[in-house]
Motif scaffolding. Structure first.
Motif, PDB file in Angstrom:
ATOM      1  N   LEU A 253      10.988  -0.646   3.542  1.00 39.46           N
ATOM      2  CA  LEU A 253      11.103   0.650   2.910  1.00 39.46           C
ATOM      3  C   LEU A 253      12.432   1.272   3.281  1.00 39.46           C
ATOM      4  O   LEU A 253      13.096   0.849   4.225  1.00 39.46           O
ATOM      5  CB  LEU A 253       9.945   1.539   3.372  1.00 39.46           C
ATOM      6  CG  LEU A 253       8.574   0.959   3.015  1.00 39.46           C
ATOM      7  CD1 LEU A 253       7.472   1.750   3.679  1.00 39.46           C
ATOM      8  CD2 LEU A 253       8.380   0.939   1.515  1.00 39.46           C
ATOM      9  N   PRO A 254      12.816   2.298   2.506  1.00 39.67           N
ATOM     10  CA  PRO A 254      14.097   2.933   2.825  1.00 39.67           C
ATOM     11  C   PRO A 254      14.113   3.473   4.251  1.00 39.67           C
ATOM     12  O   PRO A 254      13.097   3.952   4.769  1.00 39.67           O
ATOM     13  CB  PRO A 254      14.175   4.077   1.810  1.00 39.67           C
ATOM     14  CG  PRO A 254      13.264   3.690   0.703  1.00 39.67           C
ATOM     15  CD  PRO A 254      12.170   2.885   1.339  1.00 39.67           C
TER      16      PRO A 254
ATOM     17  N   GLY B 146       8.443  12.428  -0.370  1.00 41.10           N
ATOM     18  CA  GLY B 146       7.665  12.904   0.749  1.00 41.10           C
ATOM     19  C   GLY B 146       6.197  13.019   0.437  1.00 41.10           C
ATOM     20  O   GLY B 146       5.771  13.023  -0.711  1.00 41.10           O
ATOM     21  N   THR B 147       5.461  13.026   1.489  1.00 37.27           N
ATOM     22  CA  THR B 147       4.005  13.114   1.390  1.00 37.27           C
ATOM     23  C   THR B 147       3.544  14.228   2.312  1.00 37.27           C
ATOM     24  O   THR B 147       3.453  14.016   3.509  1.00 37.27           O
ATOM     25  CB  THR B 147       3.351  11.794   1.802  1.00 37.27           C
ATOM     26  OG1 THR B 147       3.992  10.745   1.077  1.00 37.27           O
ATOM     27  CG2 THR B 147       1.894  11.803   1.494  1.00 37.27           C
TER      28      THR B 147
ATOM     29  N   GLN C 242      17.294   9.291   2.459  1.00 37.57           N
ATOM     30  CA  GLN C 242      16.750   7.946   2.605  1.00 37.57           C
ATOM     31  C   GLN C 242      17.738   6.964   1.999  1.00 37.57           C
ATOM     32  O   GLN C 242      18.358   7.246   0.967  1.00 37.57           O
ATOM     33  CB  GLN C 242      15.408   7.807   1.883  1.00 37.57           C
ATOM     34  CG  GLN C 242      14.281   8.552   2.568  1.00 37.57           C
ATOM     35  CD  GLN C 242      12.973   8.404   1.819  1.00 37.57           C
ATOM     36  OE1 GLN C 242      12.940   7.922   0.700  1.00 37.57           O
ATOM     37  NE2 GLN C 242      11.891   8.846   2.436  1.00 37.57           N
TER      38      GLN C 242
ATOM     39  N   THR D 175      -0.266   6.002  -2.010  1.00 37.26           N
ATOM     40  CA  THR D 175       1.190   6.025  -2.064  1.00 37.26           C
ATOM     41  C   THR D 175       1.715   4.841  -1.265  1.00 37.26           C
ATOM     42  O   THR D 175       1.041   4.316  -0.386  1.00 37.26           O
ATOM     43  CB  THR D 175       1.777   7.310  -1.454  1.00 37.26           C
ATOM     44  OG1 THR D 175       1.490   7.311  -0.053  1.00 37.26           O
ATOM     45  CG2 THR D 175       1.195   8.544  -2.093  1.00 37.26           C
ATOM     46  N   THR D 176       2.908   4.448  -1.607  1.00 38.03           N
ATOM     47  CA  THR D 176       3.454   3.262  -0.947  1.00 38.03           C
ATOM     48  C   THR D 176       4.693   3.564  -0.126  1.00 38.03           C
ATOM     49  O   THR D 176       5.057   2.782   0.750  1.00 38.03           O
ATOM     50  CB  THR D 176       3.827   2.196  -1.992  1.00 38.03           C
ATOM     51  OG1 THR D 176       4.723   2.778  -2.933  1.00 38.03           O
ATOM     52  CG2 THR D 176       2.588   1.700  -2.716  1.00 38.03           C
ATOM     53  N   ASN D 177       5.348   4.673  -0.416  1.00 33.26           N
ATOM     54  CA  ASN D 177       6.607   4.925   0.279  1.00 33.26           C
ATOM     55  C   ASN D 177       6.367   5.594   1.630  1.00 33.26           C
ATOM     56  O   ASN D 177       6.414   6.820   1.765  1.00 33.26           O
ATOM     57  CB  ASN D 177       7.528   5.793  -0.579  1.00 33.26           C
ATOM     58  CG  ASN D 177       8.905   5.893   0.065  1.00 33.26           C
ATOM     59  OD1 ASN D 177       9.160   5.304   1.122  1.00 33.26           O
ATOM     60  ND2 ASN D 177       9.796   6.637  -0.568  1.00 33.26           N
ATOM     61  N   ARG D 178       6.151   4.802   2.608  1.00 30.24           N
ATOM     62  CA  ARG D 178       5.873   5.322   3.944  1.00 30.24           C
ATOM     63  C   ARG D 178       7.105   5.998   4.559  1.00 30.24           C
ATOM     64  O   ARG D 178       7.010   6.702   5.549  1.00 30.24           O
ATOM     65  CB  ARG D 178       5.390   4.207   4.864  1.00 30.24           C
ATOM     66  CG  ARG D 178       4.118   3.500   4.426  1.00 30.24           C
ATOM     67  CD  ARG D 178       2.884   4.218   4.909  1.00 30.24           C
ATOM     68  NE  ARG D 178       2.640   5.440   4.182  1.00 30.24           N
ATOM     69  CZ  ARG D 178       2.051   5.503   2.986  1.00 30.24           C
ATOM     70  NH1 ARG D 178       1.616   4.412   2.413  1.00 30.24           N
ATOM     71  NH2 ARG D 178       1.871   6.639   2.378  1.00 30.24           N
ATOM     72  N   SER D 179       8.271   5.765   3.953  1.00 28.42           N
ATOM     73  CA  SER D 179       9.464   6.434   4.468  1.00 28.42           C
ATOM     74  C   SER D 179       9.379   7.935   4.314  1.00 28.42           C
ATOM     75  O   SER D 179      10.083   8.682   4.986  1.00 28.42           O
ATOM     76  CB  SER D 179      10.705   5.940   3.718  1.00 28.42           C
ATOM     77  OG  SER D 179      10.930   4.596   3.984  1.00 28.42           O
ATOM     78  N   SER D 180       8.544   8.380   3.410  1.00 33.63           N
ATOM     79  CA  SER D 180       8.415   9.811   3.186  1.00 33.63           C
ATOM     80  C   SER D 180       7.211  10.396   3.895  1.00 33.63           C
ATOM     81  O   SER D 180       6.834  11.540   3.656  1.00 33.63           O
ATOM     82  CB  SER D 180       8.305  10.083   1.677  1.00 33.63           C
ATOM     83  OG  SER D 180       9.473   9.654   1.032  1.00 33.63           O
ATOM     84  N   ASP D 181       6.604   9.624   4.759  1.00 34.55           N
ATOM     85  CA  ASP D 181       5.472  10.132   5.530  1.00 34.55           C
ATOM     86  C   ASP D 181       5.953  11.209   6.502  1.00 34.55           C
ATOM     87  O   ASP D 181       7.130  11.254   6.867  1.00 34.55           O
ATOM     88  CB  ASP D 181       4.833   8.998   6.342  1.00 34.55           C
ATOM     89  CG  ASP D 181       4.080   8.028   5.444  1.00 34.55           C
ATOM     90  OD1 ASP D 181       3.929   8.325   4.254  1.00 34.55           O
ATOM     91  OD2 ASP D 181       3.674   6.967   5.955  1.00 34.55           O
TER      92      ASP D 181
ATOM     93  N   VAL E  25      15.153   6.270   6.919  1.00 35.42           N
ATOM     94  CA  VAL E  25      15.276   7.721   6.829  1.00 35.42           C
ATOM     95  C   VAL E  25      16.345   8.153   7.830  1.00 35.42           C
ATOM     96  O   VAL E  25      16.333   7.698   8.983  1.00 35.42           O
ATOM     97  CB  VAL E  25      13.942   8.418   7.171  1.00 35.42           C
ATOM     98  CG1 VAL E  25      14.036   9.902   6.881  1.00 35.42           C
ATOM     99  CG2 VAL E  25      12.807   7.791   6.369  1.00 35.42           C
TER     100      VAL E  25
ATOM    101  N   LEU F 145      -0.968  10.810   8.403  1.00 36.57           N
ATOM    102  CA  LEU F 145      -1.232  10.854   6.981  1.00 36.57           C
ATOM    103  C   LEU F 145      -2.744  10.815   6.748  1.00 36.57           C
ATOM    104  O   LEU F 145      -3.451  10.078   7.442  1.00 36.57           O
ATOM    105  CB  LEU F 145      -0.593   9.611   6.354  1.00 36.57           C
ATOM    106  CG  LEU F 145      -0.111   9.652   4.927  1.00 36.57           C
ATOM    107  CD1 LEU F 145       0.919  10.753   4.735  1.00 36.57           C
ATOM    108  CD2 LEU F 145       0.479   8.295   4.573  1.00 36.57           C
TER     109      LEU F 145
ATOM    110  N   LEU G 257      -4.177   8.487   1.493  1.00 34.53           N
ATOM    111  CA  LEU G 257      -2.788   8.354   1.060  1.00 34.53           C
ATOM    112  C   LEU G 257      -2.190   7.003   1.440  1.00 34.53           C
ATOM    113  O   LEU G 257      -1.197   6.576   0.868  1.00 34.53           O
ATOM    114  CB  LEU G 257      -1.941   9.494   1.641  1.00 34.53           C
ATOM    115  CG  LEU G 257      -2.187  10.861   1.002  1.00 34.53           C
ATOM    116  CD1 LEU G 257      -1.268  11.901   1.616  1.00 34.53           C
ATOM    117  CD2 LEU G 257      -1.979  10.810  -0.499  1.00 34.53           C
TER     118      LEU G 257
ATOM    119  N   SER H  72       6.117  -1.234   5.895  1.00 39.56           N
ATOM    120  CA  SER H  72       4.755  -1.064   5.407  1.00 39.56           C
ATOM    121  C   SER H  72       4.168  -2.435   5.138  1.00 39.56           C
ATOM    122  O   SER H  72       4.874  -3.332   4.683  1.00 39.56           O
ATOM    123  CB  SER H  72       4.793  -0.242   4.114  1.00 39.56           C
ATOM    124  OG  SER H  72       3.518  -0.209   3.525  1.00 39.56           O
TER     125      SER H  72
ATOM    126  N   THR I 134       7.502  -4.608   1.798  1.00 40.47           N
ATOM    127  CA  THR I 134       7.297  -4.170   3.180  1.00 40.47           C
ATOM    128  C   THR I 134       8.506  -3.425   3.713  1.00 40.47           C
ATOM    129  O   THR I 134       8.406  -2.697   4.687  1.00 40.47           O
ATOM    130  CB  THR I 134       7.011  -5.359   4.095  1.00 40.47           C
ATOM    131  OG1 THR I 134       8.135  -6.232   4.056  1.00 40.47           O
ATOM    132  CG2 THR I 134       5.780  -6.100   3.654  1.00 40.47           C
TER     133      THR I 134
END
Lengths: 382, 867
Positions: B448-449, B487-488, B706, A47-53, B451, A39, A43, A151, B446
């Motif tokens: 998170l979902p 997503g990022t 997720q 952003t905080t949702n590391r699940s979407s990294d 995946v 990443l 970022l 995170s 801390t």
């Protein structure tokens, strides 16, 4: 018999490579270039949702193991946190049964101070009265892969010093080791850079003497000289350790660990004028020790495979010899041997994974199983 | 010796004779002297006896001097030659006639109204009462004789002082011994309650020492109690009190607690003759009744629960048995409840159900603490939505339970709006605001979902949650716990057909068996692809030369509708001159694999032509050419319903709506399928072709999503607020949770060196590494050598107590997963087993010693006496 040798494991891991070059699992140990999945630094804060990294999204099903993500550079005058993410990828059944929250370990090696900070993943759960979740029926789990993502602000959780330095972040899950992510803490370009301050601090470190050896040498152990069981000095920078693969506490209360190293010494680790020698003259029927060239910080990290326990032994190991090929830097060699029981390692019968950290070098995991029950255990518990 | 009064004439009659053997009256003169204490005064001279040989005279003795109690008077006669002979002819003790009495009380203040009497042997007692305001009275003696001053109970003469220079004035120190009683506190009436009510054996009443003193503490509120005492006139022989009467008191402090600040004591203000003994645990003195015939004194009880103070009083010196009260230090904390209307029926007037309340009361009694609901707040069930943040009502079945809906909350789902509790300023610091629920979930930032990329092998699939528990909507933000976008950089999650092998299939051709005349043109056979992308071919048959003109003419003259099917049968050729066009067209269709897959690997063709006899010949000619070319050129292609037009595994956007929870540990996914009437080749949704194994028609489907999980908590507390799961089916364990959370509010447990380690003054605490039982979940960090030391362990959050922990488990970071069969309420984990029924002795001591004037703010940072 001092302890029961079943198999002796010799382990050496040389200095780590650059950050994000090596995600490795114990079984595969295949370096993987994680750069495409990393990443962008900003970022991590926006952003905080590391699940979407990209790490979990794109590597799911492609990679099994633990990964660490963190910004490469943290401008400490602009940022107040060190956001990091742990990605634990693997088959659903594996991730669900060997839980990161129960077994994970997070470490940060301060390369400037050669000091290791460590915590258990379970410390991320901050609720005061959590009820243990029921264990899922493994047969009813989805078939496929999953990524467990956590995170955290490592500055907060590891209580990291907020000053310019370099950290190497590493996560462990039993015998699985993540990539080693380098994070530079430095002042931003907008902050005034005073070279004199840097020079002064550097000089101060160069003037400092290292602390005395710790734990202090004993009659037999701890010992900082070559012993019969000691491994050979590594050919390149690194640490070597040997350990009984299985230690039977019923036969011996000792769990000795033998190590050798070839490591660069930080300026503050080099012995200088005024060093307080621990045993400059002979006493107690023991010979006087020569003055070491340096006292190197080596931190042992031991984690229980079943209970996820974390045990850390910071050592200050005297080095007596200069390494061959020393090119101006102070590169030294030495040995260490200590009884893990005598420094407080717990005695629960299980397999433990032992790691050693010093600067950029990391050795491990070295597996050691404790079996049997220590005699007169009560006596030791006072 | 005669007894005579002063200044009362003393008559003396004397006979003086001479001769030894014979007695003859003395005839010469004589003198008479009065001898008082050796001082002789001649009061008659040269007297002679009368004819009867006697002499009578009177002498008036002087007053008894103030310095004399009485004196002896001698009457002496000097006679004979030169009056050289003398003899005592009379002797009397001279007594004062009037006695003065001055009564004072114990404080040397004039004491009017003192009833006493002068008593002389042989005479009636002379009753006296000292006069107001000077407390003095004079009495005339009945007879010249010794006297004494007496009084009757309840009076008592403590001292009778006759000063040397005022021997007739009696300075009396008198007391009026009354029977004393307490006016306040009246421990026999509300608000006082017997301490035995809580099962405590102490025979006393509860004094709530942590509450503010509203008046003088005699209403059971506060740590200082003003006792008001007076004379008890109720019993037989009881007498009313008088101003200045003494009430003696003895105050004994049990000092059961080690708390030493503030120290229990007797306030010396107004207390006379104060003295303490036995390390200041026993205090004595007396107080005097004032003008209102009452006296007050104050006892300071300290702040420690369970400390006792015994106050004994008596109206007689050194006797303290007239009345006694025992004040037992208790503390009172309050709580308010808040809950949705749906929970009302399970509560008792907004309070905990009786079975639970009883347990709470029982378990707090040993630490001398009452926990009392002072207010309750119900809100409408309609507010139980994420939007209204009143929690969420879930069917009981969601938790695999039976019964009514369950209120589920989290830090997001439950938000107490302003006014949700009373915010009663005066009581706030001693109050806990409790939000009730059935289940509580949390997932910190801390966590998170997870995946997932998992396989579906049926249209609908149900799984166990691999991580923690499922609380939908999200405890974090109220949204769905299933997420398929993000997503990022942002991207939608995809589903994908899992096809590993090629599925080679030869395309098929479907042609109508008879010509379709709709829109047919004479002499032309129209071939039209009817599935997929449109494509057609007109095959024109050449006209026969001889008939050409006629045919044109007829066509021009007759409307088309009147042309019979065979009208032009002979006009056009019936055989194909060349099939090249058809071949080319078929080849083109077969070459377009993308189109073939789109059409289900099936070429569906309609042949349009007239259906006269010759027309049929032309139709068959075209059809034959078409089929011949198709059959000769067709080739297998990789075709599967799970492949897209390009032959790649199908994929598409995931949809949150496919997911749902079954219960709190189970969720499912249902893939979309096409509606029933949909043609098979158009069934391209993942549910249309999903299957357990890859076949020519089915394949597994991978889905990505997720899933946000959460973990359940028993509740939490902080800042004077608590979240409590009302487990009223297990009142014992639930009551212990209430007591446990309250224990945290009271600063328990205390690990020296850790946060919030301010102890009550005088007490100490030890952790598991120095002989104690306390532990906390903070690890020592490098460079400290031992990770878990100084009471730090790797379990539970916050300070807790492991009082029954076996020694062999003590050093282990997790105590070797030990769990107590019978542990302290402050053990860090509870369940449905009632294994935490009481506070251990150490916790009890500390909680008893706690200053409970503020249970909202941390104990850290307070003054030393505020612990």
């Amino acid at each position: 018999m001092r302890f029961h040798w079943t198999t002796v494991v010799v382990l050496l891991v040389a200095a780590a490579g650059p950050a994000f070059l090596g995600g490795q699992s114990a079984k595969e140990n295949k370096p993987m270039d994680l750069t495409p999945y990393k990443l962008p630094d900003d970022l991590f804060w926006t952003t905080t949702n590391r699940s979407s990294d990209p790490m979990p999204m794109r590597l799911l099903g492609q990679y099994n193991g633990v990964l660490v993500g963190a910004p490469a550079v943290v401008p400490i005058d602009l940022r107040k946190t060190l956001p990091a993410a742990i990605y634990y990828l693997g088959p659903v059944r594996q991730v669900a049964s060997v839980k990161w929250d129960d077994h994970g370990i997070i470490t940060a090696m301060d390369l400037q101070q050669n000091r290791l900070y460590a915590m258990q993943a379970r410390e991320l759960i901050t609720e005061s009265d959590a009820i243990k979740s029921p264990r899922p029926n493994l047969d009813q789990l989805p078939k496929g892969s999953m990524a467990n993502v956590r995170s955290m602000d490592l500055r907060q959780f590891l209580k990291l010093p907020w000053e310019p330095t370099r950290f190497l972040l590493t996560a462990m899950l039993r015998d699985q080791v993540s990539n080693r992510a380098e994070v530079k803490l430095r002042r931003s370009e907008s902050a005034y850079q005073d070279p004199e301050v840097a020079k002064y601090l550097e000089a101060e470190r160069a003037r400092m003497n290292p602390p005395p050896p710790a734990p202090p040498a004993g009659v037999s152990l701890p010992n900082y000289h070559r012993m019969q069981e000691s491994p050979e000095i590594p050919e390149g920078p690194g640490i070597r350790m040997v350990q009984a693969r299985v230690a039977d506490l019923g036969r011996s209360a000792r769990v000795p660990l033998y190590g050798s190293f070839l490591l660069p010494a930080l300026p503050q680790e080099v012995v200088k004028q005024g060093y307080v020698e621990p045993r400059p003259v002979a006493r107690d029927n023991r010979p006087a020790e020569a003055r070491p060239l340096a006292v190197i910080g080596i931190t042992l990290l031991i984690t229980g495979a079943d209970d996820g326990s974390l045990f850390v032994v910071p050592m200050h190991v005297p080095a007596w010899s200069r390494a061959a090929g020393d090119d101006g830097r102070t590169v030294v060699t030495g040995y260490f041997a200590l009884d893990l029981q005598s420094v407080g390692m717990n005695t629960t019968n299980q397999t433990y994974f032992i790691y050693a950290f010093s600067g950029e070098s990391m050795a491990g995991p070295l597996a050691c199983a404790l079996v049997g029950r220590r005699q007169h255990e009560e006596e030791y518990e006072q | 010796v005669d007894e005579i009064f002063e200044e009362a004439p003393y008559t003396i009659q004397a006979r003086i004779t001479t001769g030894f053997f014979t007695s003859k009256p003395y005839t010469k003169t004589f003198d008479l002297l009065a001898d008082i204490n050796g001082t002789k005064t001649t009061f008659e001279t040269d007297k002679k006896l009368g004819g009867d040989g006697t002499y009578q005279t009177t002498y008036t003795p002087r007053k008894v001097l103030a310095t004399e109690k009485n004196y002896v008077l001698k009457i002496i006669a000097h006679y004979g030659s030169g009056k050289s002979s003398s003899t005592t002819i009379a002797k009397a003790r001279v007594w004062p006639k009037v006695v003065k009495i001055h009564a004072r009380n114990i404080k040397d203040r004039d004491y009017p109204g003192f009833d006493c009497a002068i008593e002389q042997d042989g005479a009636a007692a002379i009753p006296l009462t000292t006069n107001p305001p000077d407390g003095k009275v004079e009495a005339t003696l009945s007879m010249p004789a010794p006297y004494k001053i007496t009084c009757k109970a309840p009076f008592e003469i403590l001292e009778n002082v006759e000063k040397p220079d005022k021997r007739r004035e009696h300075e009396l120190k008198v007391v009026h011994n009354i029977k004393a009683r307490f006016v306040t506190p009246n421990i026999n009436a509300a608000p006082y309650v017997p301490d035995t009510a809580g099962g405590n054996a102490v025979d006393g009443v509860r004094q709530y020492v942590n509450l503010d003193i509203a008046t003088d503490g005699s209403d059971a509120l506060g740590s200082e109690v003003v006792c008001t005492v007076e004379a008890d006139t109720s019993g037989p022989g009881a007498v009313p009190g008088k101003e200045g009467d003494q009430v003696f008191l003895r105050v004994t402090f049990g000092r059961e607690s080690e708390r030493n600040d503030p120290e229990p004591t007797l306030d010396q203000t107004g207390v006379e003759a104060y003295a303490s003994a036995k390390k200041k645990t026993v205090h004595k003195g007396y107080v005097l009744l004032g003008a209102d015939l009452k006296a007050k004194f104050k006892v300071k009880l300290g702040l420690a629960g369970g400390d006792t103070c015994t106050v004994e009083i008596g109206g007689t010196k050194d006797k303290y048995d007239d009345a006694k009260i025992i004040l037992v230090n208790w503390r009172k904390l309050w709580y308010e409840t808040r809950y949705p209307a749906a929970m009302s029926a399970r509560l008792t007037g907004g309070d905990f159900p009786a079975s639970l309340k009883t347990k709470v009361t029982e378990r707090l009694a040993p630490v001398n603490l009452e926990y009392e609901m002072i207010d309750n707040h119900s809100y409408p069930d309609a507010d139980c939505t994420p939007a209204r943040q009143g929690g969420v009502l879930k069917p009981a079945a969601y938790f695999k339970e039976a019964g009514a809906n369950r209120l589920v909350v989290s830090s997001f789902l439950l938000n107490v709006p302003p006014g949700g509790f009373s915010e009663n300023g005066a009581r706030r610091t001693r109050s806990v605001y409790i939000s009730l629920c059935d289940r509580a979930f949390s997932n910190s930032v801390t966590l998170l979902p997870d995946v997932f990329a998992v396989e579906m092998d049926t249209v609908e699939k149900q799984w166990a949650s691999p991580s923690d528990e499922l609380m939908d909507p999200s405890p974090k933000d109220g949204t769905s716990i299933f997420k398929v976008a993000g997503g990022t950089p942002s991207a939608n999650f995809k589903w994908k057909a899992l096809i590993a092998s090629p599925h080679m299939h030869v395309p098929t051709l479907t042609v109508n068996g008879v010509p379709d005349p709709t829109g047919a043109v004479a002499g032309t056979v129209h071939i039209e692809k009817t599935r997929g992308t449109a494509s057609s071919l007109d095959v024109a048959f050449p006209a026969k030369t001889t008939d050409e003109a006629e045919a044109v003419s007829v066509l021009e003259e007759m409307p088309f509708s009147e042309v019979t099917p065979d009208a032009h049968s002979g006009t056009f050729e019936t055989a194909l001159a060349s099939s090249a066009a058809i071949d080319s067209w078929v080849d083109g269709l077969l070459a377009d694999k993308k189109e073939l897959r789109k059409c289900g690997n099936e070429l569906v063709v309609k042949i349009v032509g007239l259906n006269g006899t010759h027309d049929l010949n032309r139709f068959n000619a075209v059809k034959t050419a078409l089929e011949t070319r198709f059959n000769s050129q067709k080739a297998a292609i990789n075709y599967h319903p799970g492949l897209d037009e390009d032959g790649n595994p199908r994929e598409g956007d995931m949809d949150e709506g496919w997911f749902s929870t079954v219960d709190y540990v189970t969720f499912k996914c249902k893939l979309p399928t096409s509606p029933g009437p949909t043609a098979a080749y158009l069934k391209t949704l993942p549910g249309d072709f999903v299957g357990a194994a890859e076949s020519d028609t089915e394949c597994p489907v991978q889905i990505m999503f997720q899933l946000e999980t959460a973990y359940e908590i028993n509740g939490n507390s902080g800042d004077g607020k608590q979240l409590l799961c009302l487990r009223d089916t297990v009142p014992g364990p639930c009551s212990s949770t209430i007591c446990h959370e309250l224990g945290h509010a009271m600063g328990m447990t205390i690990v020296p060196g850790f946060n919030n380690d301010l102890l009550p003054p005088g007490l100490t605490a030890k952790h598991v590494d120095n002989g104690g039982t306390y532990y906390v979940n903070e690890r020592r960090r490098p460079p400290v050598a031992l990770t878990y030391s100084d009471g730090r362990r790797s379990l539970h959050k916050g300070g807790h107590c492991a009082n029954t922990l076996p020694k062999s488990n003590r050093k282990d970071p997790t105590f070797k997963d030990w769990e107590p069969a019978t542990g302290c309420i402050m053990w860090g984990q509870g369940g449905d087993d009632d294994s935490r029924q009481s506070f251990c002795d150490k916790c009890t001591n500390i909680i008893k010693a706690r200053r409970l004037t503020d249970v909202n703010t941390p104990f850290d940072g307070r003054g030393a006496d505020q612990g």
